[in-house]
Design a protein around this motif. Structure first.
Motif, PDB file in Angstrom:
ATOM      1  N   LEU A   2       0.852  -1.183   0.000  1.00 40.16           N
ATOM      2  CA  LEU A   2       0.000   0.000   0.000  1.00 40.16           C
ATOM      3  C   LEU A   2       0.893   1.240   0.000  1.00 40.16           C
ATOM      4  CD1 LEU A   2      -2.589  -1.087   2.737  1.00 40.16           C
ATOM      5  CD2 LEU A   2      -2.922  -1.132   0.269  1.00 40.16           C
ATOM      6  N   GLN A   3       0.500   2.256  -0.747  1.00 41.33           N
ATOM      7  CA  GLN A   3       1.271   3.498  -0.833  1.00 41.33           C
ATOM      8  C   GLN A   3       0.333   4.696  -0.734  1.00 41.33           C
ATOM      9  OE1 GLN A   3       3.172   3.005  -4.643  1.00 41.33           O
ATOM     10  NE2 GLN A   3       4.869   1.787  -3.839  1.00 41.33           N
ATOM     11  N   TYR A   4       0.878   5.785  -0.236  1.00 45.70           N
ATOM     12  CA  TYR A   4       0.100   7.036  -0.156  1.00 45.70           C
ATOM     13  C   TYR A   4       1.053   8.193  -0.433  1.00 45.70           C
ATOM     14  CZ  TYR A   4      -3.724  10.084   1.274  1.00 45.70           C
ATOM     15  OH  TYR A   4      -4.748  10.997   1.278  1.00 45.70           O
ATOM     16  N   GLN A   5       0.674   9.053  -1.367  1.00 43.60           N
ATOM     17  CA  GLN A   5       1.501  10.200  -1.708  1.00 43.60           C
ATOM     18  C   GLN A   5       0.686  11.482  -1.639  1.00 43.60           C
ATOM     19  OE1 GLN A   5       4.731  10.333  -4.868  1.00 43.60           O
ATOM     20  NE2 GLN A   5       3.144  11.473  -5.937  1.00 43.60           N
ATOM     21  N   ILE A   6       1.287  12.512  -1.052  1.00 45.06           N
ATOM     22  CA  ILE A   6       0.696  13.845  -0.986  1.00 45.06           C
ATOM     23  C   ILE A   6       1.668  14.811  -1.648  1.00 45.06           C
ATOM     24  CG2 ILE A   6      -0.173  15.675   0.496  1.00 45.06           C
ATOM     25  CD1 ILE A   6      -0.631  13.528   2.658  1.00 45.06           C
ATOM     26  N   ARG A   7       1.160  15.577  -2.589  1.00 47.88           N
ATOM     27  CA  ARG A   7       1.984  16.570  -3.274  1.00 47.88           C
ATOM     28  C   ARG A   7       1.310  17.934  -3.155  1.00 47.88           C
ATOM     29  NH1 ARG A   7       3.699  14.659  -8.862  1.00 47.88           N
ATOM     30  NH2 ARG A   7       5.180  13.532  -7.553  1.00 47.88           N
ATOM     31  N   ASP A   8       2.042  18.898  -2.629  1.00 49.01           N
ATOM     32  CA  ASP A   8       1.514  20.250  -2.418  1.00 49.01           C
ATOM     33  C   ASP A   8       2.408  21.222  -3.186  1.00 49.01           C
ATOM     34  OD1 ASP A   8       0.228  22.483  -1.564  1.00 49.01           O
ATOM     35  OD2 ASP A   8       0.472  22.109   0.576  1.00 49.01           O
ATOM     36  N   ASN A   9       1.868  21.844  -4.234  1.00 53.47           N
ATOM     37  CA  ASN A   9       2.638  22.705  -5.114  1.00 53.47           C
ATOM     38  C   ASN A   9       2.005  24.092  -5.148  1.00 53.47           C
ATOM     39  OD1 ASN A   9       4.818  22.379  -7.506  1.00 53.47           O
ATOM     40  ND2 ASN A   9       3.233  23.814  -8.134  1.00 53.47           N
ATOM     41  N   TYR A  10       2.797  25.136  -4.892  1.00 53.45           N
ATOM     42  CA  TYR A  10       2.222  26.477  -4.930  1.00 53.45           C
ATOM     43  C   TYR A  10       3.241  27.492  -5.431  1.00 53.45           C
ATOM     44  CZ  TYR A  10       4.532  27.044  -0.377  1.00 53.45           C
ATOM     45  OH  TYR A  10       5.459  27.083   0.643  1.00 53.45           O
ATOM     46  N   ASN A  11       2.690  28.577  -5.975  1.00 49.77           N
ATOM     47  CA  ASN A  11       3.494  29.679  -6.491  1.00 49.77           C
ATOM     48  C   ASN A  11       3.767  30.677  -5.371  1.00 49.77           C
ATOM     49  OD1 ASN A  11       3.472  29.564  -9.738  1.00 49.77           O
ATOM     50  ND2 ASN A  11       1.519  28.779  -8.953  1.00 49.77           N
ATOM     51  N   ILE A  12       5.024  31.070  -5.237  1.00 45.52           N
ATOM     52  CA  ILE A  12       5.394  32.065  -4.238  1.00 45.52           C
ATOM     53  C   ILE A  12       5.111  33.449  -4.818  1.00 45.52           C
ATOM     54  CG2 ILE A  12       7.304  33.018  -2.896  1.00 45.52           C
ATOM     55  CD1 ILE A  12       8.532  30.244  -2.889  1.00 45.52           C
ATOM     56  N   PRO A  13       4.320  34.278  -4.134  1.00 43.56           N
ATOM     57  CA  PRO A  13       3.961  35.605  -4.679  1.00 43.56           C
ATOM     58  C   PRO A  13       5.175  36.503  -4.863  1.00 43.56           C
ATOM     59  CG  PRO A  13       2.555  34.977  -2.821  1.00 43.56           C
ATOM     60  CD  PRO A  13       3.694  34.015  -2.832  1.00 43.56           C
ATOM     61  N   GLY A  14       4.979  37.545  -5.678  1.00 47.25           N
ATOM     62  CA  GLY A  14       6.005  38.563  -5.853  1.00 47.25           C
ATOM     63  C   GLY A  14       6.673  38.564  -7.212  1.00 47.25           C
ATOM     64  N   THR A  15       6.244  37.664  -8.112  1.00 46.00           N
ATOM     65  CA  THR A  15       6.868  37.632  -9.435  1.00 46.00           C
ATOM     66  C   THR A  15       6.354  38.748 -10.346  1.00 46.00           C
ATOM     67  OG1 THR A  15       5.205  36.123 -10.345  1.00 46.00           O
ATOM     68  CG2 THR A  15       7.115  35.134  -9.247  1.00 46.00           C
ATOM     69  N   GLY A  16       5.123  39.206 -10.094  1.00 49.81           N
ATOM     70  CA  GLY A  16       4.522  40.215 -10.956  1.00 49.81           C
ATOM     71  C   GLY A  16       4.055  39.663 -12.288  1.00 49.81           C
ATOM     72  N   ILE A  17       3.995  38.342 -12.414  1.00 48.52           N
ATOM     73  CA  ILE A  17       3.609  37.683 -13.669  1.00 48.52           C
ATOM     74  C   ILE A  17       2.623  36.567 -13.337  1.00 48.52           C
ATOM     75  CG2 ILE A  17       4.451  36.246 -15.575  1.00 48.52           C
ATOM     76  CD1 ILE A  17       7.046  37.798 -15.497  1.00 48.52           C
ATOM     77  N   LEU A  18       1.647  36.379 -14.206  1.00 46.99           N
ATOM     78  CA  LEU A  18       0.696  35.292 -13.999  1.00 46.99           C
ATOM     79  C   LEU A  18       1.414  33.952 -14.025  1.00 46.99           C
ATOM     80  CD1 LEU A  18      -2.248  36.491 -16.284  1.00 46.99           C
ATOM     81  CD2 LEU A  18      -2.006  36.747 -13.811  1.00 46.99           C
ATOM     82  N   PRO A  19       1.117  33.041 -13.093  1.00 47.60           N
ATOM     83  CA  PRO A  19       1.866  31.782 -13.001  1.00 47.60           C
ATOM     84  C   PRO A  19       1.585  30.854 -14.185  1.00 47.60           C
ATOM     85  CG  PRO A  19       0.022  31.777 -11.466  1.00 47.60           C
ATOM     86  CD  PRO A  19       0.096  33.164 -12.027  1.00 47.60           C
ATOM     87  N   LEU A  20       2.634  30.144 -14.612  1.00 49.39           N
ATOM     88  CA  LEU A  20       2.490  29.156 -15.681  1.00 49.39           C
ATOM     89  C   LEU A  20       1.666  27.966 -15.214  1.00 49.39           C
ATOM     90  CD1 LEU A  20       3.256  27.843 -18.421  1.00 49.39           C
ATOM     91  CD2 LEU A  20       5.393  27.092 -17.342  1.00 49.39           C
ATOM     92  N   ILE A  21       1.890  27.538 -13.973  1.00 51.31           N
ATOM     93  CA  ILE A  21       1.195  26.390 -13.385  1.00 51.31           C
ATOM     94  C   ILE A  21       0.411  26.880 -12.174  1.00 51.31           C
ATOM     95  CG2 ILE A  21       1.517  24.181 -12.202  1.00 51.31           C
ATOM     96  CD1 ILE A  21       2.035  23.960 -15.120  1.00 51.31           C
ATOM     97  N   PRO A  22      -0.874  26.524 -12.040  1.00 50.62           N
ATOM     98  CA  PRO A  22      -1.647  26.986 -10.877  1.00 50.62           C
ATOM     99  C   PRO A  22      -1.234  26.257  -9.609  1.00 50.62           C
ATOM    100  CG  PRO A  22      -2.949  25.461 -12.185  1.00 50.62           C
ATOM    101  CD  PRO A  22      -1.683  25.692 -12.956  1.00 50.62           C
ATOM    102  N   ASN A  23      -1.625  26.818  -8.478  1.00 50.64           N
ATOM    103  CA  ASN A  23      -1.448  26.110  -7.211  1.00 50.64           C
ATOM    104  C   ASN A  23      -2.316  24.855  -7.216  1.00 50.64           C
ATOM    105  OD1 ASN A  23       0.115  28.282  -6.441  1.00 50.64           O
ATOM    106  ND2 ASN A  23      -1.477  29.239  -5.198  1.00 50.64           N
ATOM    107  N   TYR A  24      -1.762  23.767  -6.663  1.00 44.05           N
ATOM    108  CA  TYR A  24      -2.566  22.540  -6.593  1.00 44.05           C
ATOM    109  C   TYR A  24      -2.094  21.650  -5.448  1.00 44.05           C
ATOM    110  CZ  TYR A  24       1.228  19.913  -8.901  1.00 44.05           C
ATOM    111  OH  TYR A  24       2.423  19.322  -9.220  1.00 44.05           O
TER     112      TYR A  24
END
Length: 789
Positions: free
Chosen positions: A450-472
């Motif tokens: 049995l396996q369980y994986q959690i992945r938390d991906n987010y954009n750090i603010p302050g780039t001034g540009i719309l992110p290529l990949i959304p937070n998920y």
């Protein structure tokens, strides 16, 4: 921007300094040269046996690591090594189709030794083949060993495994490469780093895996039912990076590698130390790389420098008779320059850049500077694993892993904002596993978990540009089961895997007013695989595999929107993507005849329904960050057909001839056109000569190889922004020698890549729109390994 120009006198001075350093190193090591003053009349003899069948392994090879001496067993697996001195011996035992074994013993008298190897009847790349202890697999497992990795430690992971038939690299510039396995790449290839699926931003074709190959004892490419343990999305296969076990040896062992490359004036330093105490073993590694602008045949590739710093620590405390534990931590920091001529300010300049023979913004001077556009990546990996074995026929395994990946990408920006990242992503990945292995009735093996994986991906603010990949955020529980039945000449294997993937996305709505939409998607990917291996005799084996996968779309395929910096293109996802279904059949013939002839020929066919791919739209997009070609994710029904060939002939102990070849055809069945990004036909021919060992140097080798890559003519010109580049052929020279020392040894290698300094472009490099590949490159490597009490 300050650039460093090196004239001939400066380069000569650097060369003299490096040669002086090497000379000092050699002189410093001279006192360690082995002195044969003692009486050396002892004999070590024995047999090498197949662990699963108890049959002798004909022509197994035994390397005396202390002396650099190679001994070959006879047809009955027997060996006898005479005139040995009393003292410690370190042996590496290998056989074609087996997992190598390292053995340590203190020789005080004539000794009889029986050595057991796990035989998998698989072959790869004139090296060894990876297999789990005590069991084989029907899948193809193509492996590079520790010595091969050390010899080419300056290369990236994808570049290292390119020598395997059927393996290519998808490149995004200098030092940025990802493996392509039988025509598949990206999200369809999983990378397993010391038992954990690599948790980085692997959706990007320009995002090279943040892994230091020097930490590996073996690098394998695995397909078949055995691959189901590692994830169901791996339609193409799995690259397995696995460190060696810490030697059962109380002495301190160490390795120091240094490589100097002329193209880019690149330096690579690797060190590794390990020691075994009574109930505790440890190993530490450290890597440092730095290179400047690469040079094509006729010009510098401006801003293609790279720097890397990496380290790892492995510990295996022994608590209790039935327990085994392992604690592992690794860290890598990379700073990578992106070709300056690939980022253009307006549409007319972009079109001109694609037609230009020399990239725009090309400097006439060499530089180590890494300016914008560039990437900076940090990756941490921490793993704890425990194995409990109450009986020899059963074991339980628990595993936890944590990974932190931080990626920042910098563009050429106005108003002094180039130092502000245009993309800043941070990803945490948690992985847990509980599995069980049981052997019963001497012919059956079961493994499940049995396996369980959690992945938390987010954009750090302050780039001034719309992110290529959304937070998920992604939660993926899964289970796998593999069952094997072994007979005297055959192995039958069946495996299955099921996952439930919950994907929560904070999607940015583009229409005014801009807002975030919370979207939840659920997928149920699965995989089924079966394989059969049959050994007709000691020389000839047949392999058959069949598999069916359902692969869920990844976040970039669904929701990417914006500039993908490393490949210099605008990418748009498709939220309407549905899972793709793959069915694959493969067959392989292995023939090994008395160490002289080795032939491996494999055929495969794969049908993928709703195949996801990135399609060039033929249009360009002008943004505040510049002008870039536009790519969009689409789906089609696709088919892949291909074959891989490996041929090796050694008529004597001094000569060896090799041939690797791969041909793949890809079809877009829905539109009746060729499939994009399929490797062109390619072959590699090599000749190696090894003279008789001299008094001071052994294992001397002289080799020449030629690699030919055909033009990808199975492509319509309108399918891409530029026609496929012309065919090319490259020559390579290799020289090597080994010097035995009193407590270790010295390996020396010189390689000349692209000997004729040919100007060419490769179809699988996205930056082929703007520049040639690197030109001639001299690489000098020296590897010192030692042992102290």
């Amino acid at each position: 921007m300050t650039r460093t120009r090196l004239d001939w006198n400066q380069r000569s001075g650097i060369s003299a300094l490096l040669l002086s350093t090497i000379a000092v190193l050699v002189v410093a090591l001279l006192p360690n040269l082995r002195v044969q003053a003692q009486s050396c009349r002892l004999t070590l003899s024995g047999k090498v046996i197949d662990r699963s069948t108890n049959l002798p392994l004909s022509y197994a090879e035994i390397l005396l690591e202390d002396q650099g001496k190679l001994v070959v067993c006879d047809a009955n697996g027997a060996f006898s090594i005479q005139n040995l001195c009393a003292g410690e011996l370190h042996l590496q035992v290998t056989h074609v189709g087996c997992h190598s074994v390292h053995t340590y013993l203190n020789l005080v008298r004539d000794t009889l030794l029986t050595i057991y190897l796990a035989h998998n009847a698989e072959f790869l790349n004139e090296a060894i083949v990876h297999g789990e202890h005590g069991s084989g697999h029907v899948h193809r497992s193509n492996t590079l060993d520790e010595h091969r990795i050390g010899d080419e430690s300056q290369k990236s992971l994808a570049e290292l495994i390119e020598s395997i038939p059927g393996i290519s690299s998808l490149k995004g510039g200098s030092g940025i490469a990802k493996p392509v396995i039988q025509g598949l790449y990206g999200n369809r290839i999983a990378i397993l780093n010391n038992g954990l699926l690599h948790g980085g931003q692997l959706w990007g074709n320009d995002h090279a895996p943040e892994i230091d190959p020097f930490t590996a004892g073996e690098i394998s490419v695995v397909k078949g039912a055995g691959a189901l343990e590692y994830g169901g999305n791996s339609l193409g296969g799995i690259v397995v990076i696995k460190p060696n076990r810490i030697k059962e040896d109380p002495n301190l062992h160490g390795r120091v590698n240094y490589a100097l490359a002329s193209n880019g004036l690149g330096h690579t330093l690797n060190t590794a130390f390990e020691k075994r105490e009574d109930r505790f073993g440890w190993r530490g590694t450290f890597t440092m790389k730095r290179s400047g602008d690469n040079r094509a045949a006729d010009y510098y590739l401006t801003n293609t420098g790279r720097s890397e710093l990496a380290g790892s620590i492995l510990m295996d405390p022994k608590w209790g008779v039935h327990w085994k534990h392992e604690l592992y931590y690794s860290y890598i920091h990379s700073r990578i320059g992106i070709l300056r001529g690939s980022h253009i300010g307006n549409l007319s300049d972009l079109q001109a850049a694609m037609r230009a023979e020399v990239p725009l913004f090309t400097s006439n001077d060499f530089s180590y500077a890494i300016n914008e556009p560039r990437q900076e990546v940090n990756h941490h990996l921490l793993k704890w694993e425990s194995v409990y074995s109450r009986k020899t026929k059963s074991s339980w395994r628990g595993k936890y892993g944590l990974q932190l990946n931080q990626r920042r990408e910098f563009d050429v920006r106005r108003a002094g904002r180039s130092e502000d990242p245009a993309l800043s992503l941070q990803q945490y990945t948690h992985f847990m596993e509980f599995s069980h292995v049981h052997y019963f009735a001497d012919i059956w093996t079961y493994k499940g978990g049995l396996q369980y994986q959690i992945r938390d991906n987010y954009n750090i603010p302050g780039t001034g540009i719309l992110p290529l990949i959304p937070n998920y955020r992604e939660h993926t529980p899964g289970l796998f089961q593999v069952l094997q039945r072994r007979a005297s000449q055959s192995l039958l294997e069946f495996g299955m895997r099921f996952d439930h993937r919950n994907l929560a996305v904070w999607k940015l709505e583009m229409g005014p007013p801009r807002s975030f939409e919370y979207v939840v998607r659920n997928f149920n990917p699965y995989a089924i695989s079966a394989g059969y291996r049959y050994a007709l005799n000691d020389s000839l084996s047949l392999f058959f595999n069949a598999s069916h996968h359902l692969r869920a779309p990844e976040v970039n395929e669904l929701y990417s929107f914006g500039l993908h910096q490393g490949v210099s293109g605008i990418e748009e996802g498709n939220p309407g993507m549905v899972p793709e279904r793959s069915t694959k059949l493969s067959a392989t013939i292995d023939w090994i005849e008395k160490r002289k002839w080795i032939v491996q020929w494999g055929l495969f066919g794969q049908y993928i329904r709703d195949f996801m791919y990135l399609e060039p739209t033929g249009t360009y997009s002008l943004t505040i960050r510049g002008a870039f070609p536009l790519f969009r994710y689409e789906q089609t029904h696709a088919a892949l057909l291909g074959n891989d060939l490996l041929l090796s002939f050694a008529p004597s102990d001094h000569w060896k001839y090799n041939l690797n070849a791969s041909l793949i055809r890809g079809f877009n069945l829905s539109e009746q056109i060729p499939l994009l990004y399929i490797p062109a036909d390619n072959a590699r021919i090599g000749v190696q000569y090894a003279p008789t060992d001299g008094k001071s140097l052994s294992n001397r080798t002289f080799g020449i190889a030629w690699k030919g890559v055909a033009r990808q003519y199975r492509l319509e010109d309108w399918q891409d922004f530029m026609p496929a580049p012309d065919a090319y052929g490259l020559f390579e020279l290799n020289l090597g020698a080994y010097k035995s020392l009193k407590r270790g040894g010295l390996d020396m290698h010189l390689t000349v890549e692209n000997v004729l300094n040919k100007a060419y472009r490769d179809y699988l490099n996205r930056l082929r729109y703007f520049a040639d590949e690197a030109g001639r490159n001299f690489v000098f490597r020296i590897n010192y390994h030692f042992e102290n009490d």
